[in-house]
Design a protein around this motif. Structure first.
Motif, PDB file in Angstrom:
ATOM      1  N   UNK A  99       0.957  -1.083  -0.042  1.00 44.77           N
ATOM      2  CA  UNK A  99      -0.087   0.129   0.064  1.00 44.77           C
ATOM      3  C   UNK A  99       0.931   1.362   0.215  1.00 44.77           C
ATOM      4  N   UNK A 100       0.207   2.467  -0.357  1.00 48.00           N
ATOM      5  CA  UNK A 100       0.905   3.711  -0.494  1.00 48.00           C
ATOM      6  C   UNK A 100       1.291   3.949   0.820  1.00 48.00           C
ATOM      7  N   UNK A 101       2.679   4.775   0.843  1.00 51.22           N
ATOM      8  CA  UNK A 101       2.960   5.057   2.320  1.00 51.22           C
ATOM      9  C   UNK A 101       3.660   3.966   3.159  1.00 51.22           C
ATOM     10  N   UNK A 102       4.076   2.905   2.629  1.00 47.74           N
ATOM     11  CA  UNK A 102       4.420   1.790   3.572  1.00 47.74           C
ATOM     12  C   UNK A 102       6.006   1.892   3.238  1.00 47.74           C
ATOM     13  N   UNK A 103       6.709   1.309   4.010  1.00 46.45           N
ATOM     14  CA  UNK A 103       8.160   1.097   3.869  1.00 46.45           C
ATOM     15  C   UNK A 103       8.411   0.250   2.580  1.00 46.45           C
ATOM     16  N   UNK A 104       7.775  -0.719   2.402  1.00 41.78           N
ATOM     17  CA  UNK A 104       8.197  -1.657   1.277  1.00 41.78           C
ATOM     18  C   UNK A 104       7.936  -0.773   0.003  1.00 41.78           C
ATOM     19  N   UNK A 105       6.664  -0.229  -0.154  1.00 44.28           N
ATOM     20  CA  UNK A 105       6.091   0.687  -1.247  1.00 44.28           C
ATOM     21  C   UNK A 105       7.195   1.661  -1.721  1.00 44.28           C
ATOM     22  N   UNK A 106       7.759   2.252  -0.505  1.00 47.99           N
ATOM     23  CA  UNK A 106       8.571   3.462  -0.806  1.00 47.99           C
ATOM     24  C   UNK A 106       9.974   2.900  -1.093  1.00 47.99           C
ATOM     25  N   UNK A 107      10.447   1.975  -0.393  1.00 53.84           N
ATOM     26  CA  UNK A 107      11.914   1.611  -0.255  1.00 53.84           C
ATOM     27  C   UNK A 107      12.293   0.333  -0.855  1.00 53.84           C
ATOM     28  N   UNK A 108      11.523  -0.795  -1.087  1.00 50.04           N
ATOM     29  CA  UNK A 108      11.954  -2.076  -1.374  1.00 50.04           C
ATOM     30  C   UNK A 108      12.226  -1.940  -3.132  1.00 50.04           C
ATOM     31  N   UNK A 109      13.112  -2.972  -3.286  1.00 54.20           N
ATOM     32  CA  UNK A 109      13.784  -2.999  -4.504  1.00 54.20           C
ATOM     33  C   UNK A 109      12.985  -4.228  -5.387  1.00 54.20           C
ATOM     34  N   UNK A 110      12.529  -5.156  -4.429  1.00 48.82           N
ATOM     35  CA  UNK A 110      12.066  -6.353  -5.214  1.00 48.82           C
ATOM     36  C   UNK A 110      11.309  -7.129  -4.076  1.00 48.82           C
ATOM     37  N   UNK A 111      10.545  -8.476  -4.275  1.00 48.43           N
ATOM     38  CA  UNK A 111      10.089  -9.084  -3.442  1.00 48.43           C
ATOM     39  C   UNK A 111      11.126  -9.835  -2.300  1.00 48.43           C
ATOM     40  N   UNK A 112      12.194  -9.974  -3.015  1.00 48.45           N
ATOM     41  CA  UNK A 112      13.246 -10.670  -1.999  1.00 48.45           C
ATOM     42  C   UNK A 112      13.976  -9.351  -1.237  1.00 48.45           C
ATOM     43  N   UNK A 113      14.474  -8.393  -2.099  1.00 49.66           N
ATOM     44  CA  UNK A 113      15.240  -7.159  -1.269  1.00 49.66           C
ATOM     45  C   UNK A 113      13.996  -6.118  -1.097  1.00 49.66           C
ATOM     46  N   UNK A 114      13.364  -6.540   0.065  1.00 47.33           N
ATOM     47  CA  UNK A 114      12.310  -5.875   0.360  1.00 47.33           C
ATOM     48  C   UNK A 114      12.505  -5.067   1.709  1.00 47.33           C
ATOM     49  N   UNK A 115      13.634  -4.846   2.146  1.00 49.33           N
ATOM     50  CA  UNK A 115      14.148  -3.755   3.006  1.00 49.33           C
ATOM     51  C   UNK A 115      13.770  -4.083   4.659  1.00 49.33           C
ATOM     52  N   UNK A 116      12.660  -4.813   4.791  1.00 50.28           N
ATOM     53  CA  UNK A 116      12.489  -5.058   6.289  1.00 50.28           C
ATOM     54  C   UNK A 116      12.043  -6.552   6.386  1.00 50.28           C
ATOM     55  N   UNK A 117      12.193  -6.803   7.795  1.00 52.67           N
ATOM     56  CA  UNK A 117      11.620  -8.082   8.207  1.00 52.67           C
ATOM     57  C   UNK A 117      10.754  -7.682   9.539  1.00 52.67           C
TER      58      UNK A 117
END
Ligand code: RTP
Ligand code: MG
Length: 140
Positions: A99-117
């Motif tokens: 969703x808009x405004x989430x960390x993964x929407x704004x920063x993640x590179x891919x389904x794997x390199x998705x910035x946070x766990x």
């Protein structure tokens, strides 16, 4: 709702792009508090053990390789409904679906390199926190 704790990891794609502060700010703005924090380089054995639940999944080996490709920041986040709140702030696993405004929407590179766990249940949170921190290292 009682105060809860969850385990957060800022993944190598995010530390590589110097996004640690921006990501922590998202958690803090959502009312979560960092009560333990450490920047580490995971060993292959540690990454394999941490993701043991995914051992049979087709992406397991790639995931382990990715998680040891650079430093990670492991943190305990505390707050009301922390497990669910953290996952809400993170967004969906695949940034294309986040969703808009989430960390993964704004920063993640891919389904794997998705910035946070983030832990996916209170029970898993307790085990994941124990994996990285002793009680003395968590200061609420
Ligand atoms: P996490 O455990 O990292 O908080 O993420 P999650 O619950 O949203 O996703 P999960 O299903 O537990 O998957 C763990 C991590 O494995 C990588 N992954 N790659 N290539 C793929 O299809 C795939 N699927 C998952 C992601 O890094 C995901 O966060
Ligand atoms: Mg998960």
């Amino acid at each position: 709702m009682a105060t809860e704790r969850t385990l957060s990891i800022i993944k190598p794609d995010a530390t590589r792009r110097n996004l640690t502060g921006k990501i922590v700010a998202r958690f803090e703005e959502a009312g979560l508090r960092v009560v333990a924090s450490r920047r580490i380089q995971l060993s292959e054995a540690q990454a394999k053990a941490f993701y043991a639940v995914h051992a049979e999944r087709p992406f397991y080996n790639d995931l382990v390789k990715f998680m040891i490709s650079g430093p990670v920041v492991v943190q305990v986040l505390e707050g009301e409904n922390a497990v669910a709140k953290n996952r809400e702030v993170m967004g969906a696993t695949n940034p294309a679906n986040a969703a808009a405004g989430t960390i993964r929407k704004d920063f993640a590179e891919s389904i794997e390199a998705n910035s946070v766990h983030g832990s996916d249940s209170a029970e898993n949170a307790a085990n994941e926190i124990k994996f990285f921190f002793s009680d003395l290292e968590i200061v609420g």
